[in-house]
Design a protein around this motif. Structure first.
Motif, PDB file in Angstrom:
ATOM      1  N   ALA A 168       1.202  -1.711  -0.201  1.00  0.00           N
ATOM      2  CA  ALA A 168       0.099  -0.249  -0.026  1.00  0.00           C
ATOM      3  C   ALA A 168       0.705   0.637  -0.103  1.00  0.00           C
ATOM      4  CB  ALA A 168      -1.126   0.330   1.299  1.00  0.00           C
ATOM      5  N   ASP A 169       2.647   1.122  -0.548  1.00  0.00           N
ATOM      6  CA  ASP A 169       3.131   2.436  -0.468  1.00  0.00           C
ATOM      7  C   ASP A 169       2.535   2.753  -1.558  1.00  0.00           C
ATOM      8  OD1 ASP A 169       4.668   1.328   1.861  1.00  0.00           O
ATOM      9  OD2 ASP A 169       6.192   0.734   0.496  1.00  0.00           O
ATOM     10  N   ASP A 170       2.039   1.990  -2.457  1.00  0.00           N
ATOM     11  CA  ASP A 170       1.858   3.808  -3.794  1.00  0.00           C
ATOM     12  C   ASP A 170       0.205   3.822  -3.155  1.00  0.00           C
ATOM     13  OD1 ASP A 170       1.208   4.096  -5.988  1.00  0.00           O
ATOM     14  OD2 ASP A 170       0.969   2.574  -7.335  1.00  0.00           O
ATOM     15  N   VAL A 171       0.328   5.543  -3.710  1.00  0.00           N
ATOM     16  CA  VAL A 171      -1.353   6.095  -3.307  1.00  0.00           C
ATOM     17  C   VAL A 171      -2.137   5.264  -4.039  1.00  0.00           C
ATOM     18  CG1 VAL A 171      -1.069   8.296  -5.081  1.00  0.00           C
ATOM     19  CG2 VAL A 171      -2.284   8.022  -2.801  1.00  0.00           C
ATOM     20  N   ALA A 172      -2.188   5.800  -5.465  1.00  0.00           N
ATOM     21  CA  ALA A 172      -3.246   4.741  -6.755  1.00  0.00           C
ATOM     22  C   ALA A 172      -4.183   3.572  -5.327  1.00  0.00           C
ATOM     23  CB  ALA A 172      -2.399   4.388  -8.076  1.00  0.00           C
ATOM     24  N   ALA A 173      -2.421   2.146  -4.723  1.00  0.00           N
ATOM     25  CA  ALA A 173      -3.015   1.263  -4.483  1.00  0.00           C
ATOM     26  C   ALA A 173      -4.114   1.550  -3.452  1.00  0.00           C
ATOM     27  CB  ALA A 173      -2.083   0.611  -3.835  1.00  0.00           C
ATOM     28  N   LYS A 174      -3.919   2.695  -2.733  1.00  0.00           N
ATOM     29  CA  LYS A 174      -4.766   3.051  -1.535  1.00  0.00           C
ATOM     30  C   LYS A 174      -6.300   3.436  -2.075  1.00  0.00           C
ATOM     31  CE  LYS A 174      -1.410   4.960   1.852  1.00  0.00           C
ATOM     32  NZ  LYS A 174       0.093   4.902   0.975  1.00  0.00           N
ATOM     33  N   ARG A 175      -6.057   4.625  -3.401  1.00  0.00           N
ATOM     34  CA  ARG A 175      -7.231   4.487  -4.211  1.00  0.00           C
ATOM     35  C   ARG A 175      -8.398   3.592  -3.562  1.00  0.00           C
ATOM     36  NH1 ARG A 175      -8.699   9.691  -4.431  1.00  0.00           N
ATOM     37  NH2 ARG A 175      -6.944  11.939  -4.057  1.00  0.00           N
ATOM     38  N   ALA A 176      -7.891   2.474  -4.879  1.00  0.00           N
ATOM     39  CA  ALA A 176      -8.543   2.060  -5.657  1.00  0.00           C
ATOM     40  C   ALA A 176      -8.632   0.780  -4.147  1.00  0.00           C
ATOM     41  CB  ALA A 176      -7.716   0.538  -6.713  1.00  0.00           C
ATOM     42  N   PHE A 177      -8.416   0.376  -3.167  1.00  0.00           N
ATOM     43  CA  PHE A 177      -8.677  -0.508  -2.292  1.00  0.00           C
ATOM     44  C   PHE A 177     -10.106   0.398  -1.307  1.00  0.00           C
ATOM     45  CE2 PHE A 177      -8.796  -1.034   2.332  1.00  0.00           C
ATOM     46  CZ  PHE A 177      -9.405  -1.870   3.068  1.00  0.00           C
ATOM     47  N   LEU A 178     -10.188   1.513  -1.094  1.00  0.00           N
ATOM     48  CA  LEU A 178     -11.155   2.470  -0.654  1.00  0.00           C
ATOM     49  C   LEU A 178     -12.517   2.351  -1.270  1.00  0.00           C
ATOM     50  CD1 LEU A 178      -9.199   5.265   0.823  1.00  0.00           C
ATOM     51  CD2 LEU A 178     -10.276   3.463   2.250  1.00  0.00           C
ATOM     52  N   GLN A 179     -11.899   2.658  -2.660  1.00  0.00           N
ATOM     53  CA  GLN A 179     -12.940   2.610  -3.476  1.00  0.00           C
ATOM     54  C   GLN A 179     -13.875   0.990  -3.785  1.00  0.00           C
ATOM     55  OE1 GLN A 179     -14.299   4.734  -5.181  1.00  0.00           O
ATOM     56  NE2 GLN A 179     -12.975   6.335  -4.197  1.00  0.00           N
ATOM     57  N   SER A 180     -13.158  -0.057  -3.696  1.00  0.00           N
ATOM     58  CA  SER A 180     -13.598  -1.597  -3.653  1.00  0.00           C
ATOM     59  C   SER A 180     -13.704  -2.582  -2.439  1.00  0.00           C
ATOM     60  CB  SER A 180     -12.907  -2.628  -5.166  1.00  0.00           C
ATOM     61  OG  SER A 180     -11.403  -2.370  -4.555  1.00  0.00           O
ATOM     62  N   ASP A 181     -13.330  -1.604  -2.126  1.00  0.00           N
ATOM     63  CA  ASP A 181     -13.472  -2.643  -0.546  1.00  0.00           C
ATOM     64  C   ASP A 181     -14.960  -2.668  -0.337  1.00  0.00           C
ATOM     65  OD1 ASP A 181     -12.284  -4.193   1.899  1.00  0.00           O
ATOM     66  OD2 ASP A 181     -13.330  -2.958   3.083  1.00  0.00           O
ATOM     67  N   PRO A 182     -15.684  -3.504   0.266  1.00  0.00           N
ATOM     68  CA  PRO A 182     -16.769  -3.597   0.733  1.00  0.00           C
ATOM     69  C   PRO A 182     -17.175  -2.706   2.093  1.00  0.00           C
ATOM     70  CG  PRO A 182     -16.897  -6.011  -0.241  1.00  0.00           C
ATOM     71  CD  PRO A 182     -15.457  -4.491   0.474  1.00  0.00           C
ATOM     72  N   VAL A 183     -16.136  -2.729   2.960  1.00  0.00           N
ATOM     73  CA  VAL A 183     -16.020  -1.849   4.212  1.00  0.00           C
ATOM     74  C   VAL A 183     -15.740  -0.465   3.919  1.00  0.00           C
ATOM     75  CG1 VAL A 183     -15.591  -1.607   6.850  1.00  0.00           C
ATOM     76  CG2 VAL A 183     -16.092  -4.041   5.206  1.00  0.00           C
ATOM     77  N   ALA A 184     -14.160  -0.689   3.356  1.00  0.00           N
ATOM     78  CA  ALA A 184     -13.743   1.082   3.603  1.00  0.00           C
ATOM     79  C   ALA A 184     -13.844   1.654   2.088  1.00  0.00           C
ATOM     80  CB  ALA A 184     -12.033   0.437   2.558  1.00  0.00           C
ATOM     81  N   SER A 185     -15.077   1.219   1.377  1.00  0.00           N
ATOM     82  CA  SER A 185     -16.090   1.748  -0.087  1.00  0.00           C
ATOM     83  C   SER A 185     -17.293   2.413   1.021  1.00  0.00           C
ATOM     84  CB  SER A 185     -16.436   1.564  -1.107  1.00  0.00           C
ATOM     85  OG  SER A 185     -17.288   0.245  -0.473  1.00  0.00           O
ATOM     86  N   GLN A 186     -17.811   1.888   2.219  1.00  0.00           N
ATOM     87  CA  GLN A 186     -18.922   2.573   2.599  1.00  0.00           C
ATOM     88  C   GLN A 186     -18.387   4.051   3.818  1.00  0.00           C
ATOM     89  OE1 GLN A 186     -22.124   2.360   1.766  1.00  0.00           O
ATOM     90  NE2 GLN A 186     -20.839   1.382   0.136  1.00  0.00           N
ATOM     91  N   LEU A 187     -17.081   4.433   3.806  1.00  0.00           N
ATOM     92  CA  LEU A 187     -16.791   5.269   5.216  1.00  0.00           C
ATOM     93  C   LEU A 187     -17.497   6.446   4.401  1.00  0.00           C
ATOM     94  CD1 LEU A 187     -12.933   3.831   5.464  1.00  0.00           C
ATOM     95  CD2 LEU A 187     -15.384   3.942   7.256  1.00  0.00           C
ATOM     96  N   SER A 188     -17.925   7.628   5.644  1.00  0.00           N
ATOM     97  CA  SER A 188     -17.790   9.010   4.608  1.00  0.00           C
ATOM     98  C   SER A 188     -17.198   9.562   4.034  1.00  0.00           C
ATOM     99  CB  SER A 188     -18.358   9.584   6.039  1.00  0.00           C
ATOM    100  OG  SER A 188     -19.578   9.042   6.739  1.00  0.00           O
TER     101      SER A 188
END
Length: 334
Positions: free
Chosen positions: A275-295
């Motif tokens: 997760a050093d790559d900020v693009a990987a962080k963004r991709a995870f946040l958009q796709s993960d069922p839990v993280a994607s629901q964060l405000s």
């Protein structure tokens, strides 16, 4: 805090005189004694390297390590020929090969009293090499708890950074340059505070995500007492993480329960962790069922910040401006 830094810089201006050797400094619960100005230096940690460069000591650096990002523009020219032993922690042998007489480390886990990633105080001492660790690390209440980054029972402050600058300047007999750097840094802090004085964030909660050992797993997030806490205090926001650990590993289910208004994403050139790559962080946040629901994710309130600004370095002041600008852009402050 600002007043303390200004008073410290004023005192240093008065005392900016030649260093008398042998010089004795208390460093990480031990007495460090130097008989003369070091001539061949290895800097382990980009934060330490940038302090040495800012003091005009580029010609003494024979090795550097642990790099997260390019040097800032004002240091790029003098640092362009800097020898790199490793992008991450170097081996003990790689450091010895440079024939140093002094090794300065940003992190105590690289050079420590006992177990260390690079070498211990005594291992370097056996070769007659003096070692120095950042006072920001020495001030930790625990050097290796939790995820290995240690813990703090008291908040990091710019006073610790000023102490590091002053001590390194004294070691290299450039106290005048040290006093000037402390004064410039104090002025930058004053300017940053002036820029956010009217921000008036409305109980905004923030999560600082540095990286993760597995992108979809637990995240290294900033605890309550590190550099991001200082940034938060200056801007006037609330860090949702209350752990005393420097960078605790926290699961996304837990983060979901805290539901921060804003997530700050560490941006770096390093590629040691998934997760050093900020693009990987963004991709995870958009796709993960839990993280994607964060405000913060649903409302697009993600701020990219240089990872160096999240560490206790000269660049922490940049983090204040980055966070403030993001909050303004999101309408989170007026």
């Amino acid at each position: 805090m600002l007043a303390t830094a200004i008073l410290a810089s004023t005192a240093l201006r008065v005392q900016a005189q030649a260093t008398t050797y042998p010089l004795e400094i208390r460093n990480c619960q031990r007495d460090l004694i130097l008989d003369a100005v070091p001539e061949r230096v290895v800097a382990i940690g980009q934060g330490t390297t940038e302090i040495l460069l800012s003091l005009g000591l580029a010609d003494k650096i024979v090795g550097s390590a642990i790099w997260l990002a390019p040097l800032p523009e004002e240091l790029a020219e003098q640092g362009q020929a800097l020898p790199r032993l490793a992008d991450n922690s170097p081996s003990f042998e790689a450091v010895l090969d440079t024939r140093p007489d002094f090794v300065a480390s940003q992190w105590i886990n690289d050079i420590a009293p006992e177990q260390a990633r690079v070498g211990t105080f005594s291992q370097f001492g056996d070769f007659g090499i003096a070692t120095y660790v950042s006072p920001a690390e020495c001030a930790k209440s625990d050097f290796s708890t939790g995820s290995g980054d240690g813990a703090r029972s008291q908040a990091w402050s710019m006073d610790l950074l000023s102490r590091e600058i002053a001590e390194l300047a004294g070691i290299f007999d450039v106290s005048g340059a040290g006093a000037a750097l402390i004064e410039r840094n104090a002025a930058r802090i004053e300017t940053a505070k002036a820029h956010v004085r009217g921000l008036q964030a409305r109980d905004v909660s923030v999560l600082f995500w540095f990286s993760s050992p597995q992108t979809e797993g637990e995240a290294y997030v900033a605890g309550r007492y590190g550099a991001p806490a200082w940034i938060s205090d200056v801007v006037g926001v609330r860090n949702v993480i209350t752990s005393e650990e420097e960078w605790p590993l926290v699961g996304w289910e837990t983060i979901s329960g805290l539901d921060p208004d804003v997530i700050v994403l560490g941006k770096m050139d390093r590629r040691r962790l998934p997760a050093d790559d900020v693009a990987a962080k963004r991709a995870f946040l958009q796709s993960d069922p839990v993280a994607s629901q964060l405000s913060a994710v649903r409302n697009g309130r993600l701020i990219e910040m240089d990872a160096q600004s999240m560490n206790p370095t000269l660049r922490a002041v940049d983090g204040v401006e980055t966070l403030a600008a993001g909050l303004r852009a999101f309408g989170q402050a007026r």
